[in-house]
Design a protein around this motif. Sequence first.
Motif, PDB file in Angstrom:
ATOM      1  N   VAL A  65      89.461  80.359  36.284  1.00 22.42           N
ATOM      2  CA  VAL A  65      90.602  80.872  37.195  1.00 22.42           C
ATOM      3  C   VAL A  65      91.830  81.798  35.942  1.00 22.42           C
ATOM      4  CG1 VAL A  65      92.892  79.389  37.319  1.00 22.42           C
ATOM      5  CG2 VAL A  65      90.607  78.590  37.715  1.00 22.42           C
ATOM      6  N   ILE A  66      91.256  81.707  34.884  1.00 21.50           N
ATOM      7  CA  ILE A  66      91.845  82.144  33.719  1.00 21.50           C
ATOM      8  C   ILE A  66      92.233  83.558  33.418  1.00 21.50           C
ATOM      9  CG2 ILE A  66      92.934  82.188  30.927  1.00 21.50           C
ATOM     10  CD1 ILE A  66      92.694  79.356  31.274  1.00 21.50           C
ATOM     11  N   PHE A  67      90.410  83.761  33.187  1.00 22.95           N
ATOM     12  CA  PHE A  67      90.124  85.310  33.630  1.00 22.95           C
ATOM     13  C   PHE A  67      90.199  86.010  34.863  1.00 22.95           C
ATOM     14  CE2 PHE A  67      88.611  84.475  29.591  1.00 22.95           C
ATOM     15  CZ  PHE A  67      87.794  85.545  28.716  1.00 22.95           C
ATOM     16  N   PHE A  68      90.053  85.521  35.564  1.00 20.28           N
ATOM     17  CA  PHE A  68      90.717  85.913  37.161  1.00 20.28           C
ATOM     18  C   PHE A  68      92.088  85.926  37.808  1.00 20.28           C
ATOM     19  CE2 PHE A  68      85.610  85.786  38.191  1.00 20.28           C
ATOM     20  CZ  PHE A  68      85.557  87.471  38.454  1.00 20.28           C
ATOM     21  N   ALA A  69      92.059  84.811  37.568  1.00 23.30           N
ATOM     22  CA  ALA A  69      93.655  84.814  37.889  1.00 23.30           C
ATOM     23  C   ALA A  69      94.835  84.728  36.699  1.00 23.30           C
ATOM     24  CB  ALA A  69      94.129  82.958  38.996  1.00 23.30           C
ATOM     25  N   PHE A  70      94.599  85.043  35.559  1.00 27.41           N
ATOM     26  CA  PHE A  70      95.543  85.860  34.850  1.00 27.41           C
ATOM     27  C   PHE A  70      95.329  86.269  34.206  1.00 27.41           C
ATOM     28  CE2 PHE A  70      97.325  85.243  30.512  1.00 27.41           C
ATOM     29  CZ  PHE A  70      98.469  84.899  30.361  1.00 27.41           C
ATOM     30  N   GLY A  71      93.841  86.591  33.421  1.00 28.06           N
ATOM     31  CA  GLY A  71      93.620  87.919  33.118  1.00 28.06           C
ATOM     32  C   GLY A  71      93.700  89.202  33.871  1.00 28.06           C
ATOM     33  N   PHE A  72      93.004  89.340  35.081  1.00 28.35           N
ATOM     34  CA  PHE A  72      92.510  90.499  35.860  1.00 28.35           C
ATOM     35  C   PHE A  72      93.998  90.178  36.531  1.00 28.35           C
ATOM     36  CE2 PHE A  72      91.311  92.192  40.033  1.00 28.35           C
ATOM     37  CZ  PHE A  72      91.244  92.689  39.322  1.00 28.35           C
ATOM     38  N   ASP A  73      94.840  89.766  37.113  1.00 22.67           N
ATOM     39  CA  ASP A  73      96.468  89.708  37.212  1.00 22.67           C
ATOM     40  C   ASP A  73      96.952  90.572  36.730  1.00 22.67           C
ATOM     41  OD1 ASP A  73      95.908  88.890  39.626  1.00 22.67           O
ATOM     42  OD2 ASP A  73      97.152  86.931  39.472  1.00 22.67           O
ATOM     43  N   GLN A  74      97.196  90.546  35.013  1.00 21.35           N
ATOM     44  CA  GLN A  74      97.220  91.119  34.548  1.00 21.35           C
ATOM     45  C   GLN A  74      97.881  92.773  34.442  1.00 21.35           C
ATOM     46  OE1 GLN A  74      96.971  90.271  30.725  1.00 21.35           O
ATOM     47  NE2 GLN A  74      99.232  88.864  30.343  1.00 21.35           N
ATOM     48  N   PHE A 139      91.135  69.516  26.876  1.00 18.57           N
ATOM     49  CA  PHE A 139      91.009  70.412  28.120  1.00 18.57           C
ATOM     50  C   PHE A 139      91.897  71.222  27.953  1.00 18.57           C
ATOM     51  CE2 PHE A 139      93.110  71.196  32.383  1.00 18.57           C
ATOM     52  CZ  PHE A 139      92.066  71.403  32.948  1.00 18.57           C
ATOM     53  N   ILE A 140      93.394  71.150  27.814  1.00 12.36           N
ATOM     54  CA  ILE A 140      95.030  71.584  27.337  1.00 12.36           C
ATOM     55  C   ILE A 140      94.691  72.577  25.978  1.00 12.36           C
ATOM     56  CG2 ILE A 140      97.057  71.269  27.212  1.00 12.36           C
ATOM     57  CD1 ILE A 140      96.211  70.454  29.771  1.00 12.36           C
ATOM     58  N   ILE A 141      94.271  72.427  25.481  1.00  7.59           N
ATOM     59  CA  ILE A 141      93.983  73.303  24.105  1.00  7.59           C
ATOM     60  C   ILE A 141      93.347  74.621  24.627  1.00  7.59           C
ATOM     61  CG2 ILE A 141      92.491  72.783  21.823  1.00  7.59           C
ATOM     62  CD1 ILE A 141      93.494  70.328  21.442  1.00  7.59           C
ATOM     63  N   LEU A 142      92.008  74.137  25.690  1.00  5.85           N
ATOM     64  CA  LEU A 142      91.042  75.052  25.681  1.00  5.85           C
ATOM     65  C   LEU A 142      91.449  75.648  26.492  1.00  5.85           C
ATOM     66  CD1 LEU A 142      87.406  73.326  25.951  1.00  5.85           C
ATOM     67  CD2 LEU A 142      88.303  74.700  24.140  1.00  5.85           C
ATOM     68  N   ASN A 143      92.275  75.587  27.620  1.00  3.44           N
ATOM     69  CA  ASN A 143      93.333  76.778  28.328  1.00  3.44           C
ATOM     70  C   ASN A 143      94.050  77.745  27.195  1.00  3.44           C
ATOM     71  OD1 ASN A 143      93.845  76.237  31.447  1.00  3.44           O
ATOM     72  ND2 ASN A 143      93.345  73.708  30.477  1.00  3.44           N
ATOM     73  N   ALA A 144      95.114  76.457  26.463  1.00  4.35           N
ATOM     74  CA  ALA A 144      95.719  77.821  25.724  1.00  4.35           C
ATOM     75  C   ALA A 144      95.072  78.944  24.882  1.00  4.35           C
ATOM     76  CB  ALA A 144      96.651  76.852  24.538  1.00  4.35           C
ATOM     77  N   VAL A 145      93.630  78.142  24.380  1.00  3.87           N
ATOM     78  CA  VAL A 145      92.315  79.623  23.939  1.00  3.87           C
ATOM     79  C   VAL A 145      92.047  80.466  25.200  1.00  3.87           C
ATOM     80  CG1 VAL A 145      90.495  79.768  22.906  1.00  3.87           C
ATOM     81  CG2 VAL A 145      91.949  77.615  21.543  1.00  3.87           C
ATOM     82  N   LEU A 146      91.498  79.911  25.761  1.00  8.33           N
ATOM     83  CA  LEU A 146      91.656  81.217  26.772  1.00  8.33           C
ATOM     84  C   LEU A 146      92.540  82.139  26.945  1.00  8.33           C
ATOM     85  CD1 LEU A 146      88.443  78.641  29.143  1.00  8.33           C
ATOM     86  CD2 LEU A 146      88.021  80.959  27.052  1.00  8.33           C
ATOM     87  N   LEU A 147      93.443  81.410  27.683  1.00  6.76           N
ATOM     88  CA  LEU A 147      94.908  82.812  27.992  1.00  6.76           C
ATOM     89  C   LEU A 147      94.933  83.631  26.679  1.00  6.76           C
ATOM     90  CD1 LEU A 147      97.696  79.628  29.323  1.00  6.76           C
ATOM     91  CD2 LEU A 147      96.110  81.660  30.409  1.00  6.76           C
TER      92      LEU A 147
END
Length: 247
Positions: A65-74, A139-147
């Motif tokens: 989700v983060i790499f496709f829907a956040f990073g790639f969207d950028q 899990f929320i911490i991992l979200n922040a790291v991956l973001l």
Amino acid sequence: MLATQLKYDLLMFSRELFYLVFTIIVPPISYLFMGQLFGDQTYAGNLSYAETYTPSFILLITFGVIFFAFGFDQVMNRTTGVEKRINLSPVPKKMLLLSAILKSIIITSIGFFLVYGIGMIAYDLVFQPVRFLSAYGFFIILNAVLLVISSAIYSLFKSMNAALVFSIVIFQVVIITGGFTMPIALMPKFVQVIADVNPLYHMNNLFIAVWNGQLAFDTSTFISIGYIAGLVLASFVIIRFTNKRLS
């Protein structure tokens, strides 16, 4: 205004079949399929399949989700001119960024509860409130790291096609070397070497340990935490550099 933007972002994500397939549909199906094949085996730490692979597949969804829907969207916004139009719009850029972050956390949380629910129904995963809360907090911490890491990596791309190819390739590499298919110890030596430099492999091991209340602050744990922290710091440097270059 934030709620309206967030609703719009979630709607746009739901219309992207490519994102949905790779991030929300494939991992849970793979989790079920692998459980049918390896559900009776015991893994490191005397853990069952559900205890080992439930957090693993939650992390895989989070990564996707983060790499496709956040990073790639950028990259897509930057290369198609959307970013320039955003800068000219009355909507604050920080609010758009906050909406994108919240969108990612909401979608990954859906993945968290989806895989957890499948584990409870199909593999008799036991709900333990304290472990559940600690696992969700981590899990929320991992979200922040991956973001942060995702934002840094995709800030380097100027072409949407190059970013797409990278996303597809890195997704496959992460699956193989992150411990999401079979134990890395059973893999060929070169895969084990790649796994050691794959941050998702370290995150996966930490998440499994937190999930099962087995986190021990030993040498391997400190190496994993230090490595991930180093990548986050390097990511902040990259983000700062690219922002200065674009400003």
